[in-house]
Design a protein around this motif. Structure first.
Motif, mmCIF file in Angstrom:
data_model
loop_
_atom_site.group_PDB
_atom_site.id
_atom_site.type_symbol
_atom_site.label_atom_id
_atom_site.label_comp_id
_atom_site.label_asym_id
_atom_site.label_seq_id
_atom_site.Cartn_x
_atom_site.Cartn_y
_atom_site.Cartn_z
ATOM 1 N N GLU A 89 56.023 62.988 -68.315
ATOM 2 C CA GLU A 89 54.664 63.053 -67.769
ATOM 3 C C GLU A 89 54.548 62.299 -66.444
ATOM 4 O OE1 GLU A 89 52.092 62.547 -71.508
ATOM 5 O OE2 GLU A 89 51.282 61.138 -70.024
ATOM 6 N N GLN A 90 55.252 61.155 -66.377
ATOM 7 C CA GLN A 90 55.180 60.302 -65.189
ATOM 8 C C GLN A 90 56.120 60.785 -64.088
ATOM 9 O OE1 GLN A 90 53.073 57.570 -64.935
ATOM 10 N NE2 GLN A 90 52.282 58.150 -66.948
ATOM 11 N N GLY A 91 56.964 61.759 -64.404
ATOM 12 C CA GLY A 91 57.931 62.246 -63.433
ATOM 13 C C GLY A 91 59.031 61.249 -63.139
ATOM 14 N N VAL A 92 59.369 60.421 -64.149
ATOM 15 C CA VAL A 92 60.402 59.398 -63.961
ATOM 16 C C VAL A 92 61.651 59.795 -64.743
ATOM 17 C CG1 VAL A 92 61.023 57.002 -64.484
ATOM 18 C CG2 VAL A 92 58.755 57.538 -63.579
ATOM 19 N N ASP A 93 62.798 59.659 -64.107
ATOM 20 C CA ASP A 93 64.066 59.960 -64.755
ATOM 21 C C ASP A 93 64.727 58.637 -65.148
ATOM 22 O OD1 ASP A 93 66.045 61.505 -65.754
ATOM 23 O OD2 ASP A 93 66.937 62.040 -63.812
ATOM 24 N N ALA A 94 64.699 58.320 -66.452
ATOM 25 C CA ALA A 94 65.295 57.072 -66.945
ATOM 26 C C ALA A 94 66.039 57.375 -68.228
ATOM 27 C CB ALA A 94 64.208 56.030 -67.196
ATOM 28 N N GLN A 95 66.929 56.444 -68.616
ATOM 29 C CA GLN A 95 67.714 56.671 -69.821
ATOM 30 C C GLN A 95 67.069 55.973 -71.017
ATOM 31 O OE1 GLN A 95 71.885 55.517 -69.394
ATOM 32 N NE2 GLN A 95 72.081 55.512 -71.642
ATOM 33 N N VAL A 96 66.816 56.722 -72.083
ATOM 34 C CA VAL A 96 66.210 56.159 -73.292
ATOM 35 C C VAL A 96 67.318 55.667 -74.228
ATOM 36 C CG1 VAL A 96 64.790 56.657 -75.327
ATOM 37 C CG2 VAL A 96 64.192 57.660 -73.097
ATOM 38 N N VAL A 97 67.310 54.367 -74.525
ATOM 39 C CA VAL A 97 68.295 53.776 -75.431
ATOM 40 C C VAL A 97 67.594 53.492 -76.751
ATOM 41 C CG1 VAL A 97 69.857 51.816 -75.820
ATOM 42 C CG2 VAL A 97 69.498 52.695 -73.488
#
Ligand code: PRT
Ligand code: ZN
Length: 226
Positions: A142-150
């Motif tokens: 939704e936020q347009g952020v590309d991050a890795q979910v651990v």
């Protein structure tokens, strides 16, 4: 389809933050059970409404499978499992019916205290530790952020110290746990409280009337408290 049943079954937490308030609330609705606090199953005496004492994580699944008709569970847990189902392409199986006014907390992003927080774009490319991977990944998208979910099942707040993630996404109430780990809350993903959850589709046997009566009594209680 499941066989018709004439007793209502409610799942509540066996032990933990929601266990006592859930029991008290149901007792205030006029329910009583045979003494069996350490058993899994409490047989309803005043009304045909039985309790199943379980882990909170199991409650949405018990409703989805029709093992229980209602459950008292944190909106955080219900929403996580609902989003996980949706991400798997499964149909909605349960929904929150009433907010219960206890177990309030927030699901938040927390970063190291010494970060100068400029906004969600700072999460880009970072590793975020959480026990709520479905809510977090939906929010990141939704936020347009590309991050890795651990994904971690517990002790999420020590992940930055251990080096498994830079950032965490966890429940916060007083904020003391974050402070003790040199973290600060910066973004709210979900405002949560304990909810009474029920199946996505209405019941069509004797349990429907019991459920309606219980909801009326609950609503009557909140009027008295206001
Ligand atoms: O054994 P079981 O699986 O049933 O229990 P559990 O350990 O998974 O759950 P439990 O009893 O800890 O929490 C049940 C529900 O309480 C959660 O799903 C939330 O809906 C609600 N709740 C309310 C909280 C908190 N407040 C809360 N503060 N659940 C967890 N916390 C954690 C928080 O993550 C932090 O690590 O408590 C710690 C202390 O919080 P602070 O901010 O006050 O320091
Ligand atoms: Zn749990």
């Amino acid at each position: 389809t499941a066989p018709a049943r004439d007793r209502l079954r409610i799942a509540i937490q066996k032990s933990g933050r929601l266990a006592d308030p859930a029991r008290s609330l149901l007792a205030a609705c006029g329910l009583s059970w045979r003494q069996s606090r350490d058993k899994l199953f409490c047989f309803g005496e005043s009304l045909p409404v039985d309790l199943l004492l379980v882990r909170d994580d199991d409650i949405p699944g018990l409703i989805a499978d029709g093992v229980c008709d209602l459950g008292v569970v944190g909106l955080n847990e219900l929403d996580e499992q609902a989003k996980a189902r949706r991400q798997l392409g499964l149909a909605d199986a349960y929904r929150p019916l009433r907010g219960l006014g206890f177990g309030a907390c927030r699901l938040m992003i927390a970063v190291p205290e010494d970060w100068d927080w400029q906004g969600v774009q700072m999460l880009q490319g970072k590793r975020i530790a959480t026990s709520y991977p479905a809510i977090l990944s939906a929010w990141l998208q939704e936020q347009g952020v590309d991050a890795q979910v651990v994904e971690l099942s517990g002790s999420v707040e020590i992940a930055p110290k251990l080096g498994t993630a830079e950032v965490i996404c966890d429940l916060v109430s007083s904020g003391a746990t974050l402070a003790a780990n040199q973290l600060k809350p910066v973004e709210v993903l979900l405002e949560s409280e304990a909810v009474l959850a029920g199946p996505a589709h209405a019941l069509d046997d004797a349990r429907a009337g019991l459920m309606a009566m219980l909801l009326r009594r609950l609503d009557g209680l909140s009027k008295v408290q206001d």
